[in-house]
Design a protein around this motif. Sequence first.
Motif, short mmCIF file in Angstrom:
data_model
loop_
_atom_site.label_atom_id
_atom_site.label_comp_id
_atom_site.label_asym_id
_atom_site.label_seq_id
_atom_site.Cartn_x
_atom_site.Cartn_y
_atom_site.Cartn_z
N ARG A 151 0.83 -1.21 0.00
CA ARG A 151 0.00 0.00 0.00
C ARG A 151 0.87 1.26 0.00
NH1 ARG A 151 -4.41 1.80 4.49
NH2 ARG A 151 -5.23 3.55 3.30
N ARG A 152 1.90 1.25 0.81
CA ARG A 152 2.83 2.39 0.88
C ARG A 152 3.54 2.59 -0.45
NH1 ARG A 152 7.69 1.16 2.63
NH2 ARG A 152 9.14 2.81 2.23
N MET A 153 4.01 1.50 -1.04
CA MET A 153 4.72 1.56 -2.31
C MET A 153 3.79 2.08 -3.42
SD MET A 153 7.19 -1.31 -4.01
CE MET A 153 5.93 -2.52 -4.18
N THR A 154 2.54 1.66 -3.39
CA THR A 154 1.57 2.11 -4.38
C THR A 154 1.31 3.60 -4.24
OG1 THR A 154 0.52 -0.06 -4.38
CG2 THR A 154 -0.77 1.78 -5.27
N LEU A 155 1.16 4.06 -3.00
CA LEU A 155 0.91 5.49 -2.77
C LEU A 155 2.11 6.33 -3.21
CD1 LEU A 155 -1.28 7.33 -1.71
CD2 LEU A 155 -0.30 7.12 0.56
N ILE A 156 3.31 5.87 -2.94
CA ILE A 156 4.52 6.58 -3.38
C ILE A 156 4.55 6.64 -4.91
CG2 ILE A 156 7.04 6.40 -3.53
CD1 ILE A 156 6.96 5.39 -0.60
N SER A 157 4.19 5.53 -5.56
CA SER A 157 4.16 5.50 -7.03
C SER A 157 3.15 6.48 -7.59
CB SER A 157 3.83 4.09 -7.52
OG SER A 157 4.79 3.17 -7.08
N LEU A 183 6.34 15.54 2.09
CA LEU A 183 7.08 15.84 3.32
C LEU A 183 6.18 15.72 4.54
CD1 LEU A 183 9.92 16.76 4.14
CD2 LEU A 183 9.13 19.10 3.97
N TYR A 184 4.90 15.97 4.35
CA TYR A 184 3.93 15.88 5.45
C TYR A 184 3.31 14.49 5.59
CZ TYR A 184 4.14 20.82 6.48
OH TYR A 184 4.57 22.05 6.88
N LEU A 185 3.31 13.71 4.54
CA LEU A 185 2.65 12.41 4.58
C LEU A 185 3.60 11.23 4.78
CD1 LEU A 185 -0.03 12.66 1.75
CD2 LEU A 185 -0.36 12.85 4.20
N PHE A 186 4.83 11.39 4.33
CA PHE A 186 5.76 10.27 4.33
C PHE A 186 6.98 10.57 5.20
CE2 PHE A 186 3.75 10.21 0.06
CZ PHE A 186 3.13 8.98 0.13
N THR A 187 7.84 9.58 5.29
CA THR A 187 9.12 9.79 5.95
C THR A 187 10.03 10.59 5.00
OG1 THR A 187 10.10 7.78 5.03
CG2 THR A 187 8.94 7.57 7.15
N LEU A 219 12.84 9.68 -2.11
CA LEU A 219 12.63 8.73 -3.20
C LEU A 219 11.69 9.31 -4.25
CD1 LEU A 219 13.36 5.79 -4.01
CD2 LEU A 219 11.28 5.08 -2.82
N ILE A 220 10.63 9.96 -3.82
CA ILE A 220 9.68 10.57 -4.74
C ILE A 220 10.36 11.64 -5.58
CG2 ILE A 220 7.63 12.08 -4.85
CD1 ILE A 220 6.56 10.45 -2.39
N VAL A 221 11.17 12.49 -4.95
CA VAL A 221 11.87 13.56 -5.68
C VAL A 221 12.84 12.97 -6.70
CG1 VAL A 221 13.56 15.43 -5.44
CG2 VAL A 221 11.63 15.29 -3.87
N VAL A 222 13.65 12.01 -6.27
CA VAL A 222 14.68 11.45 -7.16
C VAL A 222 14.04 10.71 -8.34
CG1 VAL A 222 16.55 9.76 -7.32
CG2 VAL A 222 16.46 11.34 -5.39
N LEU A 254 -4.57 21.01 -0.60
CA LEU A 254 -4.64 19.58 -0.86
C LEU A 254 -4.39 18.76 0.40
CD1 LEU A 254 -2.77 19.44 -4.27
CD2 LEU A 254 -5.23 19.20 -3.87
N ASN A 255 -3.50 19.25 1.24
CA ASN A 255 -3.18 18.55 2.48
C ASN A 255 -4.40 18.44 3.38
OD1 ASN A 255 -1.19 17.15 3.93
ND2 ASN A 255 -0.77 18.92 5.21
N GLY A 256 -5.26 19.46 3.35
CA GLY A 256 -6.50 19.40 4.13
C GLY A 256 -7.37 18.23 3.72
N TYR A 257 -7.44 17.97 2.43
CA TYR A 257 -8.23 16.84 1.94
C TYR A 257 -7.53 15.50 2.21
CZ TYR A 257 -11.51 19.95 -0.32
OH TYR A 257 -12.47 20.89 -0.56
N LEU A 258 -6.22 15.49 2.08
CA LEU A 258 -5.49 14.24 2.28
C LEU A 258 -5.53 13.79 3.73
CD1 LEU A 258 -2.45 14.86 -0.07
CD2 LEU A 258 -4.32 13.24 -0.40
N LYS A 259 -5.67 14.72 4.67
CA LYS A 259 -5.77 14.35 6.09
C LYS A 259 -7.04 13.55 6.37
CE LYS A 259 -3.06 18.09 8.09
NZ LYS A 259 -3.10 19.31 8.90
N LYS A 260 -8.05 13.74 5.53
CA LYS A 260 -9.33 13.03 5.71
C LYS A 260 -9.23 11.57 5.26
CE LYS A 260 -11.97 17.25 5.16
NZ LYS A 260 -12.92 17.98 4.32
#
Length: 171
Positions: free
Chosen positions: A5-11, A49-53, A59-62, A158-164
């Motif tokens: 699930r984490r890997m999918t979200l990062i993708s 930066l707010y959702l992941f380590t 990894l997302i940036v690179v 967007l972060n407001g919606y993602l917190k939900k």
Amino acid sequence: MINTRRMTLISIFVAQALVLHIIERLIPVPFLTPGAKLGLANIITVISLYLFTLKDAFLIVVIRVVLATLVGGSLSGFFYSIAGGVLSLFAMYCIKKVGGENISIIGISVVGSFFHNLGQVAVAALIIQNIIIISYLPILMLAGVGTGIFVGFTANFLNGYLKKINLKGIY
């Protein structure tokens, strides 16, 4: 075992950042400074930066920079993007850790914009082997404050919606 699930979200975040990068390349930006852009893909960097380590955000940036280079970039563009992206990510992470709740996501985004420009100008100075390119930095910084505010407002929205969304179980 890798959390699927984490890997999918990062993708998904990498894909979103790449799409925003491609869309941004199609938009003519009427800045006085050549090379100045809105930084739409940085919206994803700030949110990650707010959702992941830090490791996952890195990894997302690179991956985004590598894929953007493969889609239609150049080697020098890769160096500019990777320097700006990584430097801004680490600066935003440090400010977020030190400032905690006292610094808004918009303020963190503006700091990221500043360091993104700093990283790119440093790489430009190395590539052209001329330190005078740093005189271009104040102009980029002015444009960067505006784009940093825009990116921060958008990321905050967007972060407001993602917190939900229930992201428990990812970590």
